[in-house]
Design a protein around this motif. Sequence first.
Motif, PDB file in Angstrom:
ATOM      1  N   ARG A  12     -63.503  18.889  -9.407  1.00 19.13           N
ATOM      2  CA  ARG A  12     -62.247  19.599  -9.627  1.00 19.13           C
ATOM      3  C   ARG A  12     -61.581  19.916  -8.299  1.00 19.13           C
ATOM      4  NH1 ARG A  12     -64.348  24.232 -13.329  1.00 19.13           N
ATOM      5  NH2 ARG A  12     -63.752  25.360 -11.462  1.00 19.13           N
ATOM      6  N   SER A  48     -60.087  16.221 -20.593  1.00 18.79           N
ATOM      7  CA  SER A  48     -61.098  17.214 -20.976  1.00 18.79           C
ATOM      8  C   SER A  48     -62.132  17.465 -19.892  1.00 18.79           C
ATOM      9  CB  SER A  48     -61.814  16.759 -22.262  1.00 18.79           C
ATOM     10  OG  SER A  48     -60.902  16.565 -23.316  1.00 18.79           O
ATOM     11  N   GLY A  84     -62.227  20.952 -17.561  1.00 21.04           N
ATOM     12  CA  GLY A  84     -62.726  22.104 -18.297  1.00 21.04           C
ATOM     13  C   GLY A  84     -64.208  22.042 -18.604  1.00 21.04           C
TER      14      GLY A  84
END
Length: 295
Positions: A288, A237, A240
Amino acid sequence: MTNTTDSYWWYVTLEGGPGSEEVLASLAEMSGSIGSEESVAGNSVLIRAYYRTSQDLGFWVQRLEEALSPWPEIKIADMGKIENKQWNTDWKDAFPPLPVGEKLVVLAPWHKGTEPEGRMPLYIYPGSAFGTGYHESTQIVLTLMEKLPLEGAEGADIGTGSGILAIAAVKMGAAGVRARDLDPAVLSEVRHNLELNGIEPGRVELEEGNLLDGMEGPVNLLTANIIIEPLLDMLPSVPGMLAEGGRAIFSGLLAKERERFSAALEEQGLRIVDELVINDWWGVVAERNDERPGR
């Protein structure tokens, strides 16, 4: 030993071999102990860890068993209930001012006025919530966090405990932090610590919740100082939740778990940008990896 008004406490005794004192103390603190006492029996080191009775004994044993999984040589030797007694207030001496990283100092509230010049104070009352600042895993997050540009950032602190990481983020310039913990009993301690630090109402939003379940992003900073299994559960998770250029700091990890956790980060499209080891503990900053093929 922390002085409380409870009529009795639960206790759990941990047993390890010679030289295991630091590990035993860390395990007691990470599991939510309000204090502990060390003793020696033959070739064994024993730590009796005390817990509040706001939760049943099984709750604390489960938390300890989760923390013990990387340490098969350490076992639970005994458990039970002990009546409250008046402890000497010398326990306060166990929490002297603690410089952390290059810019911070953690202080219990009775040390206000003794702040070293040039360091930002974090006032934390040593209660039952994890995160007094004296555990290496907390120090790792604070040291890594102070290197990041947080001015105006939105943050999320998962497993907030005492709230120390959320408080530090706001003091370093974050606009706001959502601080979440699975144990609702610790949230009153967070509120107390927010008041001690003069954090304006609304800058830290407290909520009861499990990991990132139901939490909406994005955030610029995500902190999670827990143990490896829930961190692994949460990782899918995380990408995101992060805004573009956002960073996640993970701690509560043993140095020997680095390879396993690093592989899990890569699998979820996250790359390591900084890391730190203090004694047996390891923490990491990740972002990320938007350049990964398929993204």
